[in-house]
Design an enzyme around this catalytic site. Structure first.
Site, PDB file in Angstrom:
ATOM      1  CE  LYS A   2      12.082   0.596 -36.323  1.00  0.00           C
ATOM      2  NZ  LYS A   2      11.287   1.420 -35.950  1.00  0.00           N
ATOM      3  CD  GLU A  18      12.252   0.481 -28.417  1.00  0.00           C
ATOM      4  OE1 GLU A  18      11.325   1.069 -29.041  1.00  0.00           O
ATOM      5  OE2 GLU A  18      12.972  -0.261 -29.279  1.00  0.00           O
ATOM      6  NE  ARG A  39      11.842   3.896 -46.388  1.00  0.00           N
ATOM      7  CZ  ARG A  39      11.320   5.007 -45.958  1.00  0.00           C
ATOM      8  NH1 ARG A  39      11.185   6.388 -46.467  1.00  0.00           N
ATOM      9  NH2 ARG A  39      10.992   5.082 -44.547  1.00  0.00           N
TER      10      ARG A  39
END
Lengths: 475, 216
Positions: free
Chosen positions: A124, A218, A320
């Site tokens: 990330k 965050e 994916r």
């Protein structure tokens, strides 16, 4: 869409349940041979039955665990498979697994992005860094572990400031141990005054428990919409198209998606306080730009949060196929015909070319995907064990249901895996019709079960899905 | 009152347990050359540090793994058609006829004598940390359970919930489940002995100790 040279391949489906079934059907459509795996707990799953129906007994191998790579490779060799489809979950985003697939003594094709793409975008922090270098907005916060207290203070201050500009009065930020995971070493902070002591505490905690005192700071995300962009690219990573956007804002308390809608907003139908069409356009453009830059070479999903003011921020890239790929496919047309994103994933991974461009792709109508889950939505979405005793729905030409749960015999929900029972994808010419058909499907659905012989303790999320259908795509 | 003689006679009538040795995972099998009727040993030594008789090897991803006898016994069946072949996980490789040990007979008969607290649903079970600690440090029979006491954690589908005991107050005498193992609904989890019956239970154990001849 050419399928030349695909015929020599045999695909090992390294997954279970409905995704294994969809991969089998996609293989069939492409004329590919396949082999599937199961565990002792999963012997009654529909994917085993379907594999036997389509490929005979030799198409199914029993292994100890879907998470044991040695088992998968052992079956791949015994069955002479030439390619591996990881599905979603399990090994789908494990770059070491993807690397081992292509580098072992008897190499196989990995049906997914190349391992270095998974490695680069699976991290990330690295994704944020790439995004920022391209001017793509990301969730405010640190893009690498923070060690210095002064730097931490600065980031925290900028986050509270950001929340203030968003009109959030009780702003909250998250302080996490960078090396942690699974909910360990995470604290929320409600104000700048409290920040420094929490930062120090988490830093010490991280040092004690993970041997690294790095801390991430965050934005705590709430009141935001969750959108995503479906990207498809060919091997080599030079050519990309998108199959539109999806709105995945209806989630369980554990942040698992429960309803997905494509496209992601309905400008002109639902009133927004911002220019929704522009936002969709912007996130699509940014996603494709990043795919181009990273030479993304298979299917992938760019996940975004949209603030109540219509500002998008990139959250992460999922390297994916996703559960919800079908809801994008149902609204997409390539040269006027239907498209199967899963089949495209396999075809492109095995070297097929992307012989159409964005101008050849058109979108039609609205798709809604419901995830039917045995869970108690009133009690923190606690999964429910038990046996499905009755399961059925009325067929419609606007409805697709994907499920590993048999409809003709009772099915005990295995406890080893997550309690997803089925996916239902509904298509409508517009949002109103899609919603109406969604409610019709849920109304006609029969889904009953019991726990230890009594039906009272059995819960599903059907009521929750009905409740949420009314306000889909509204901010 | 428990009729120990009757129970013992029942066990004596069929003093064997069949152990099916299965492939622990996929791979290619090579048997170790045992024949039907051969005797095998289980792990031995004070700490079970000496492995049992080698039964076969299983090779997967270049890793050759020995499979040993889990208990003492006699080889009853060898599925030799698997020799040199690839097998799936769980495939039966051998059957061993195991003559019950004194300890096993005691456990078997105690199941009749103790109060069995059973699994309410198929799940994995763990003791809560305090109980776990105590069992590890002070051994079984050190923990007393009473009605309503939360002593187990039920784990399924990645979620965990506490489970309270219900039944007569007593001490945990036997534990029937292993860590990380799935227990089927209705299977016994623990055997509880009310404190006032402790002497009765100890009598049972003593009688079996003296009456059960272990086969050498």
């Amino acid at each position: 869409m050419d399928s030349a040279n695909l015929g020599r391949h045999k695909v090992l489906i390294a997954n279970r349940g409905e995704i294994a079934m969809r991969v089998m059907h996609a293989c069939r459509r492409l004329g590919l041979d396949f082999v599937c795996v199961t565990t002792r707990e999963d012997l009654h799953s529909g994917h085993v039955r379907l594999a036997r129906e389509l490929g005979g007994d030799q198409a199914v191998y029993t292994i100890t665990s879907y998470l044991d790579a040695n088992e998968l490779f052992s079956v791949a060799d015994a069955s002479r498979a030439t390619a591996v489809h990881p599905g979603y979950g399990f090994f789908a985003e494990d770059f070491r697994f993807a690397r081992r697939v292509v580098r072992r003594d008897r190499p196989l094709e990995f049906i997914g992005p190349s391992w270095w793409v998974i490695r680069d975008l699976g991290d990330k922090i690295n994704t944020k860094r790439i995004a920022r270098s391209l001017g793509v907005p990301t969730v405010p916060g640190s893009d690498r572990p923070v060690y210095s207290e002064m730097e931490a203070d600065e980031i925290a201050a900028s986050l509270f400031e950001f929340q203030a500009t968003q009109g959030i009065s009780d702003g909250v930020i998250m302080v996490k141990a960078s090396a942690g995971g699974g909910g360990m070493g995470i604290e929320e902070v409600g104000g700048f005054e409290a920040f420094r002591s929490v930062f120090r505490r988490i830093r010490n905690y991280a040092k004690r428990n993970f041997g690294d005192e790095g801390v991430l700071i965050e934005q705590r995300i709430f009141d935001f919409n969750h959108l995503e962009v479906q990207v498809v690219g060919e091997r080599g990573g030079k050519k990309h198209v998108h199959f539109g956007t999806r709105n995945c804002s209806v989630q369980s308390t554990g942040k698992q998606k429960r309803i997905e809608v494509a496209p992601g907003f309905a400008p002109g139908v639902v009133p927004y306080t911002f220019d929704a069409a522009r936002v969709l356009d912007e996130i699509t453009r940014h996603s494709l730009a990043m795919a181009q830059e990273t030479r993304y070479d298979n299917v992938g999903t760019w996940e975004w949060i949209i603030t109540p003011r219509g500002e998008p921020f990139l959250m992460e890239v999922n390297t994916r196929i996703q559960v919800e790929n079908g809801v994008s496919a149902v609204i997409s047309r390539v040269n006027g015909g239907p498209v199967d994103i899963l089949a495209e994933q396999i075809r492109l991974a095995l070297g097929g070319s992307l012989d159409y461009g964005q101008p050849d792709i058109a979108f039609d109508g609205v798709g809604i995907e419901y995830r039917l889950v045995a869970e108690n939505t009133d009690n923190r979405f606690t999964p429910c064990a038990g046996t499905i005793t009755r399961f059925g729905w009325r067929e419609h030409d606007w409805l697709d249901v994907y499920t590993q749960v048999p409809t003709d015999v009772p099915y005990e929900i295995p406890m080893e895996y997550d309690p997803n029972l089925a996916l239902a994808i509904v298509w409508g010419a517009d949002l109103a019709q899609a919603k109406e058909r969604g409610l019709q499907f849920l109304g006609e659905l029969v889904l009953e079960g019991d726990v230890a012989g009594t039906s009272g303790a059995f819960h599903t999320n059907v009521g929750f899905l009905k409740d949420k259908t009314g306000r889909l795509l509204e901010f | 009152m428990l009729n120990i003689k009757e129970l013992l006679d029942k066990v004596k009538a069929s003093p064997y347990r069949e152990i099916v040795v299965r492939a622990p995972h996929t791979g290619v099998v090579e048997f170790a050359g045992l024949k039907q009727g051969d005797t095998v040993r289980g792990p031995g030594g004070d700490y079970k540090e000496k492995p049992g008789t080698l039964l076969a090897h299983l090779t997967r991803e270049k890793n050759r793994k020995p499979i040993m006898a889990p208990e003492k016994g006699e080889v009853e069946v060898i599925h030799s058609r698997h020799e040199g072949q690839f097998v799936e996980a769980g495939e039966p490789l051998m059957t061993i006829k195991h003559y019950l040990t004194r300890k096993e007979v005691i456990e078997l008969i105690l199941q009749e004598a103790l109060y069995l607290f059973r699994a309410p649903e198929r799940a994995k079970y763990y003791f809560v940390p305090e109980v776990d600690q105590k069992l590890k440090v002070s051994g079984k029979r050190s923990v007393k359970v009473h009605e309503g006491m939360e002593f187990l954690i039920v784990s399924r589908m990645k979620r965990e919930t506490p489970l309270a005991y219900s039944g007569p107050e007593g001490i945990i005498y036997s534990v029937y489940f292993g860590r990380g193992e799935n227990v089927d609904e209705g299977e016994p989890l623990i055997g509880v002995c009310p404190e006032d019956q402790l002497t009765v239970i100890q009598d049972v154990v003593a009688r079996i100790q003296s009456e059960w001849e272990e086969q050498e």
